[in-house]
Design a protein around this motif. Structure first.
Motif, short mmCIF file in Angstrom:
data_model
loop_
_atom_site.label_atom_id
_atom_site.label_comp_id
_atom_site.label_asym_id
_atom_site.label_seq_id
_atom_site.Cartn_x
_atom_site.Cartn_y
_atom_site.Cartn_z
N LEU A 60 0.77 -1.35 -0.18
CA LEU A 60 -0.19 -0.13 0.02
C LEU A 60 1.04 1.15 0.01
O LEU A 60 0.47 2.36 -0.63
N CYS A 61 1.78 1.26 0.65
CA CYS A 61 2.91 2.43 1.00
C CYS A 61 3.13 3.04 -0.53
O CYS A 61 3.01 3.98 -0.91
N GLY B 299 2.24 6.32 -2.23
CA GLY B 299 3.34 7.18 -2.26
C GLY B 299 3.53 7.78 -3.88
O GLY B 299 4.02 8.54 -4.00
N LEU C 240 13.48 1.07 -2.58
CA LEU C 240 12.12 1.39 -1.86
C LEU C 240 11.56 0.06 -1.79
O LEU C 240 10.62 -0.17 -1.08
N THR D 22 11.13 -2.28 1.50
CA THR D 22 10.07 -2.17 2.47
C THR D 22 8.57 -2.51 2.00
O THR D 22 7.93 -2.19 2.57
N PHE E 52 -4.35 12.98 0.93
CA PHE E 52 -4.44 11.86 1.38
C PHE E 52 -6.00 11.27 1.30
O PHE E 52 -6.19 10.13 0.65
N MET F 164 1.16 8.76 10.10
CA MET F 164 0.79 7.88 8.69
C MET F 164 1.52 6.72 8.37
O MET F 164 1.95 6.78 7.46
N MET G 172 0.36 1.43 7.37
CA MET G 172 -0.87 1.53 6.97
C MET G 172 -1.33 0.08 6.47
O MET G 172 -2.55 -0.03 6.38
N CYS H 98 6.50 -0.29 8.89
CA CYS H 98 7.44 0.87 9.06
C CYS H 98 7.53 1.36 10.52
O CYS H 98 8.63 1.85 10.89
N GLY I 145 2.61 10.54 4.09
CA GLY I 145 1.45 9.61 3.82
C GLY I 145 1.88 8.27 3.24
O GLY I 145 1.08 7.60 2.51
N ALA I 146 3.30 8.14 3.17
CA ALA I 146 3.76 7.04 2.53
C ALA I 146 4.83 6.56 2.95
O ALA I 146 5.57 7.09 4.05
N CYS I 147 5.54 5.38 2.79
CA CYS I 147 6.64 4.81 3.68
C CYS I 147 7.90 5.39 2.96
O CYS I 147 8.81 4.76 3.13
N ALA I 148 7.82 6.28 1.83
CA ALA I 148 9.04 6.55 0.96
C ALA I 148 10.08 6.84 1.87
O ALA I 148 11.25 6.54 1.66
N CYS J 57 10.87 5.98 4.97
CA CYS J 57 11.39 4.74 5.60
C CYS J 57 12.18 3.84 4.69
O CYS J 57 13.22 3.71 5.08
N GLY J 58 11.50 3.93 3.43
CA GLY J 58 12.49 3.22 2.40
C GLY J 58 13.73 3.97 2.13
O GLY J 58 14.63 3.41 1.95
N ASN J 59 13.72 5.41 2.27
CA ASN J 59 14.84 6.27 2.12
C ASN J 59 15.96 5.95 3.33
O ASN J 59 16.96 5.49 2.93
#
Lengths: 191, 238
Positions: A25-26, A30, A109, A112, A170, B24, B27, B111, B222-225, B227-229
């Motif tokens: 979903l992320c 995103g 990315l 995750t 969002f 956020m 999710m 995350c 609003g995204a895991c971006a 965390c991905g970073n």
């Protein structure tokens, strides 16, 4: 052959990974602002999930099962996936610079992205063999790509709409995703 | 309140930096397992246990883990605790284990856990880190239980498995509540979260208009971006 077709239709459309299982979903929320980036992400996901479901399948069948260490699957899978993503990134950088240019940003990315680990675990849960598992991984990733591209297309149009202030950003994306999930219910008659 | 005391950490996780509504984060489980309030509590407490244990261990090990391999090290710690919790649930709470299913091993990629390990536990002493984990976990539990309760109430007329709204029975000619089943199915999850996020936006807009700074630590956008970073930063060090 018929069985593989059922897996493909089931994973790509009926049990869509994002819209009915909530995996991945992320990136879906995103990286879906533009169609091109969404397609890039989709391509990277197809590549990584297909490869990782093959590799985790092989490791599970030939290492974990003979050693009776199935309970270690979560730890082993997540490490394999993280290492695989690194390896794919390095390999593409050296061997296929043009593909790396297109997918490069999205690769880190993906570690995750819970869809990757999710597919590996689903393959074990459903007792798929390596071929079925790889096909399932590919189909799941195609389903992800399909929904993220559709989502990006809708979001590009939403930009021009007059949305109530509180719903901008969002919330409206989530409502769009909900409506898409309802639309995908239509596929449930296919199997 | 003094920073980094146990009570400050608990409040911070539950209210100020609530992982679901403010940051956020996480999710996927938020939407997937909130078909009922009981599932929400189960998922929330499981995540809390993993979060507290991994925060404590990572904080204890923070001086021994080399910076370059910290992400893989964190992942191994988190994955080990998830495996332990998964076995405990399978043994002692088989019903909950069956209803959460695939989403228990997927706690590894939540995350919130890696985010707290990276942002807090790897820089702070064990005791505050433990309470940071418990606070964040309880904040997460509270939020997903609320979402679960809303979905269960609208979708089935129940709360925690008890029938709150009497159902209509056309055959007996009884008036009552017609459950809106879609709220228990996948689209309902998106709609409920969208409405909650919109309500939150509304409050933020109101605060902004009154000239108050809406302290919005929207770290993940609003995204895991992001965390991905942080993940890819960890990866690049290798």
């Amino acid at each position: 052959m018929k069985e593989l077709m059922l897996i493909i239709v089931g994973s790509a459309l009926v049990n869509n990974v994002v819209l009915s299982q909530f995996l991945g979903l992320c990136p879906f929320l995103g990286v879906s602002k533009k169609t091109e980036t969404a397609a890039g992400m989709g391509g990277a996901v197809i590549f990584v999930i297909t490869l990782s479901s093959f590799v985790t399948g092989v490791i599970y069948q030939f290492i974990l099962v003979p050693a009776h260490m199935e309970y270690l699957q979560t730890i082993v899978f997540i490490l394999v996936i993280a290492a695989l993503v690194q390896f794919v990134e390095m390999f593409l950088k050296k061997a296929m610079p043009s593909l790396y240019q297109a997918l490069g940003v999205y690769l880190p990315l993906i570690t995750t992205n819970c869809a990757v680990l999710g597919v590996a675990l689903i393959n074990v849960q459903k007792e798929y063999n390596i071929l079925q598992g790889t096909v399932n991984g590919f189909a799941t990733a195609v389903g992800f790509t399909l929904s993220i591209i559709v989502m990006a297309g809708i979001r590009e149009k939403i930009e021009y709409n007059d949305i109530p202030e509180a719903f901008r950003g969002f919330p409206i994306v989530l409502i769009t995703a909900g409506l898409m999930a309802i639309a995908f219910f239509g596929f449930s008659g296919l199997i | 309140m003094k920073a980094n005391t146990p009570s400050e950490r608990l409040l911070n996780g539950i209210i100020k930096e609530n992982p679901t509504f403010v940051l956020m984060l996480g999710m996927c489980p938020t939407l997937a397992v909130t078909t009922s309030a009981v599932n929400g509590i189960g998922m929330g407490l499981t995540t809390t246990a993993v979060l507290a244990a991994s925060n404590l261990l990572i904080s204890l090990l923070r001086k021994f883990i080399p910076d370059g391999v910290r992400m893989p090290a964190f992942i191994v710690v988190v994955a080990s605790f998830v495996t332990i919790v998964q076995m405990l649930l399978e043994g002692f709470l088989p019903a909950l284990y069956a209803s959460l299913g695939l989403y228990i091993p997927l706690i590894v990629v939540n995350c919130i856990i890696l985010g707290r390990a990276e942002a807090y536990a790897s820089k702070n002493p064990p005791l505050p880190s433990l309470f940071d984990g418990i606070g964040m976990g309880l904040g997460f539990t509270l939020s997903i239980t609320c979402i679960g309760a809303v979905r269960e109430l609208i979708g089935a007329g129940q709360l925690f498995g008890h029938q709150i709204l009497p159902l209509a029975d056309a055959a007996a000619g009884k008036m009552g509540y017609e459950p809106i089943t879609i709220f228990i199915l996948a689209p309902g999850a998106f709609f409920v979260l969208a409405l909650l996020a919109a309500i939150q936006n509304k409050f933020k807009l109101g605060a902004a208009k009154r000239g108050i700074d809406p302290s919005n630590p929207d770290k993940c956008g609003g995204a895991c971006a992001s965390c991905g970073n942080s993940m890819c930063k960890g990866g690049k060090h290798q």
